[in-house]
Write an enzyme that holds these catalytic residues in place. Structure first.
Site, PDB file in Angstrom:
ATOM      1  CG  MET A  17      27.239  41.373  37.066  1.00  8.29           C
ATOM      2  SD  MET A  17      28.329  41.428  38.512  1.00  8.29           S
ATOM      3  CE  MET A  17      27.672  42.832  39.401  1.00  8.29           C
ATOM      4  CB  CYS A  99      25.845  36.327  27.356  1.00  8.63           C
ATOM      5  SG  CYS A  99      25.771  34.905  28.461  1.00  8.63           S
ATOM      6  N   GLY A 200      34.845  47.124  32.293  1.00  6.01           N
ATOM      7  CA  GLY A 200      35.886  46.113  32.505  1.00  6.01           C
ATOM      8  C   GLY A 200      36.906  46.580  33.513  1.00  6.01           C
ATOM      9  CG  ASP A 201      39.614  44.480  34.726  1.00  7.01           C
ATOM     10  OD1 ASP A 201      38.792  43.615  35.075  1.00  7.01           O
ATOM     11  OD2 ASP A 201      40.646  44.226  34.076  1.00  7.01           O
ATOM     12  NE  ARG A 224      34.632  40.907  36.942  1.00  4.50           N
ATOM     13  CZ  ARG A 224      35.849  40.707  36.474  1.00  4.50           C
ATOM     14  NH1 ARG A 224      36.433  39.545  36.664  1.00  4.50           N
ATOM     15  NH2 ARG A 224      36.479  41.654  35.806  1.00  4.50           N
TER      16      ARG A 224
HETATM   17  C1  LIG Z   1      28.065  36.843  37.548  1.00  6.04           C
HETATM   18  C2  LIG Z   1      28.056  37.690  36.294  1.00  6.04           C
HETATM   19  C3  LIG Z   1      26.885  37.791  35.555  1.00  6.04           C
HETATM   20  C4  LIG Z   1      26.842  38.571  34.396  1.00  6.04           C
HETATM   21  N1  LIG Z   1      25.654  38.695  33.712  1.00  6.04           N
HETATM   22  C5  LIG Z   1      25.586  39.548  32.645  1.00  6.04           C
HETATM   23  C6  LIG Z   1      24.344  39.811  31.984  1.00  6.04           C
HETATM   24  O1  LIG Z   1      23.278  39.297  32.357  1.00  6.04           O
HETATM   25  N2  LIG Z   1      24.360  40.655  30.911  1.00  6.04           N
HETATM   26  C7  LIG Z   1      25.523  41.251  30.472  1.00  6.04           C
HETATM   27  O2  LIG Z   1      25.494  42.008  29.499  1.00  6.04           O
HETATM   28  N3  LIG Z   1      26.701  41.035  31.097  1.00  6.04           N
HETATM   29  C8  LIG Z   1      26.751  40.216  32.161  1.00  6.04           C
HETATM   30  N4  LIG Z   1      27.944  40.078  32.822  1.00  6.04           N
HETATM   31  C9  LIG Z   1      29.131  40.841  32.393  1.00  6.04           C
HETATM   32  C10 LIG Z   1      29.244  42.164  33.155  1.00  6.04           C
HETATM   33  O3  LIG Z   1      28.133  42.993  32.900  1.00  6.04           O
HETATM   34  C11 LIG Z   1      30.544  42.916  32.771  1.00  6.04           C
HETATM   35  O4  LIG Z   1      30.519  43.185  31.394  1.00  6.04           O
HETATM   36  C12 LIG Z   1      31.814  42.140  33.099  1.00  6.04           C
HETATM   37  O5  LIG Z   1      31.738  41.522  34.364  1.00  6.04           O
HETATM   38  C13 LIG Z   1      33.043  43.070  33.059  1.00  6.04           C
HETATM   39  O6  LIG Z   1      32.925  44.112  33.991  1.00  6.04           O
HETATM   40  P1  LIG Z   1      33.728  44.086  35.408  1.00  6.04           P
HETATM   41  O7  LIG Z   1      35.188  43.895  35.075  1.00  6.04           O
HETATM   42  O8  LIG Z   1      33.412  45.426  36.027  1.00  6.04           O
HETATM   43  O9  LIG Z   1      33.203  42.924  36.186  1.00  6.04           O
HETATM   44  C14 LIG Z   1      28.012  39.262  33.965  1.00  6.04           C
HETATM   45  C15 LIG Z   1      29.179  39.154  34.716  1.00  6.04           C
HETATM   46  C16 LIG Z   1      29.222  38.390  35.869  1.00  6.04           C
HETATM   47  C17 LIG Z   1      30.508  38.316  36.664  1.00  6.04           C
END
Ligand SMILES: Cc1cc2nc3c(=O)[nH]c(=O)nc-3n(C[C@H](O)[C@H](O)[C@H](O)COP(=O)(O)O)c2cc1C
Length: 316
Positions: A17, A99, A200-201, A224
């Site tokens: 992230m 991204c 995801g989630d 997250r």
């Molecule tokens: C603030 C933020 C920054 C992120 N930066 C990246 C990143 O640099 N590279 C990447 O592959 N995904 C990035 N993501 C996506 C996350 O790695 C992830 O795929 C996405 O948040 C879904 O997972 P979650 O539901 O557990 O949050 C980012 C997500 C967030 C919220």
């Protein structure tokens, strides 16, 4: 699953992230049982021009291993060249194909690559040919609702020499909204024989166990859910081992972690930057606390470690 010299039953990864998963935060996640981590995304072009900010993004510690670096870009040769230049420092090289940010997508990078499957093959081929270490790719369900082509993209990644694929079950169009579609993770798992990491989630240990049950994915990756919550990893590890889920951290444990996080940030980035970056982490650590909005207001004025200590004294 196996990746290079590392093997696990069902590894639990911290997702990259940007602006969150820097070295200090990753060290805290590692302590709580995270199996593998990744730098924030790094632009291959910026790396080529040796930008100063990029050097900070590449900082790692041996205790973080196994550790990946994530590159974004669209030029196969430049991606291969930059990956090769980092190979010694990292255990895996990851490519960002997820991204959603306009600045990146409008350059044909990040999730825009999912609109160009032949280019995906060329990038992965060029990189895999140059690297000895495993090359992994992080993708989304597709670019938009009309093209949910994660399974096709994953097949191309496998054919071009990719060692594993991580799938975020949302399209670019969805950004981070709505619920992640885990069915697409299951489809990718059926489509390829390289390891598939579901993303995801995942906000609890039970979410991670359920994702593995429902999709058959080899490993899981949380983003997250870990913000202000490195304890997520001990909870996921317990759930996957069939052990009782540890209690949520006590207020004292949260306070101690905020302090350690702040000190680590100061150590790596200096007090000025550390205190500014700590403001958002503090809001995440204390979300849901009584008076948390008052605390957030005050946190935004924290300039020095002395300010932070006074604030913690008052609120904890
Ligand atoms: C603030 C933020 C920054 C992120 N930066 C990246 C990143 O640099 N590279 C990447 O592959 N995904 C990035 N993501 C996506 C996350 O790695 C992830 O795929 C996405 O948040 C879904 O997972 P979650 O539901 O557990 O949050 C980012 C997500 C967030 C919220």
């Amino acid at each position: 699953m196996r990746l290079g010299e590392f093997s696990w039953e069902h590894p639990v990864f911290l997702a990259p992230m940007a602006g969150v998963t820097d070295l200090p935060f990753r060290l805290l996640c590692k302590e709580q049982g995270c199996d593998g981590m990744c730098t924030e995304m790094v632009s291959a072009k910026a790396l080529y021009y040796r930008s100063k900010n990029t050097r900070t993004l590449l900082q790692t510690e041996p205790s973080e291993r196994p550790m990946a670096v994530q590159l974004f870009g669209s030029d196969p040769e430049l991606m291969a060249e930059m990956a090769a230049s980092l190979e010694e420092q990292f255990d895996f090289i990851d490519v960002n194909m997820g991204c959603p940010v306009p600045k990146v997508v409008n350059n044909g990078e990040g999730s825009a690559l999912m609109k160009d499957p032949p280019l995906v093959s060329r990038i992965v081929e060029a990189m895999a040919r140059r690297l000895k270490k495993p090359l992994t790719v992080k993708i989304r369900a597709g670019f938009d609702g009309g093209s949910r082509n994660a399974a096709e993209i994953a097949r191309r990644i496998e054919a071009a020499g990719g060692a594993a694929v991580a799938v975020h079950g949302r399209t670019r169009e969805q950004y981070y909204s709505g619920r992640a579609d885990w069915e697409v993770i299951r489809q990718v798992k059926e489509a390829v024989s390289i390891p598939v990491i579901g993303n995801g989630d995942i906000f609890s240990g039970e979410d991670a166990a359920r994702m593995i049950r429902e999709t058959g994915c080899d490993g899981v990756m949380a983003a997250r859910g870990a913000k202000g919550n490195p304890w997520l990893f001990r909870e996921i590890q317990a759930a996957l081992a069939g052990e009782p889920i540890p209690p949520r951290p006590s207020v004292g444990e949260i306070r101690d972690t905020v302090l350690r996080h702040s000190r680590l940030l100061i150590q790596y980035k200096g007090e000025y930057t550390a205190m500014r970056e700590m403001r958002k982490h503090l809001a995440w650590y204390t979300a849901g606390f009584p008076h948390s909005s008052a605390l957030r207001g005050r946190a935004n004025q924290v300039e020095t470690m002395a300010d932070l200590l006074a604030l913690l004294e008052e609120f904890f």
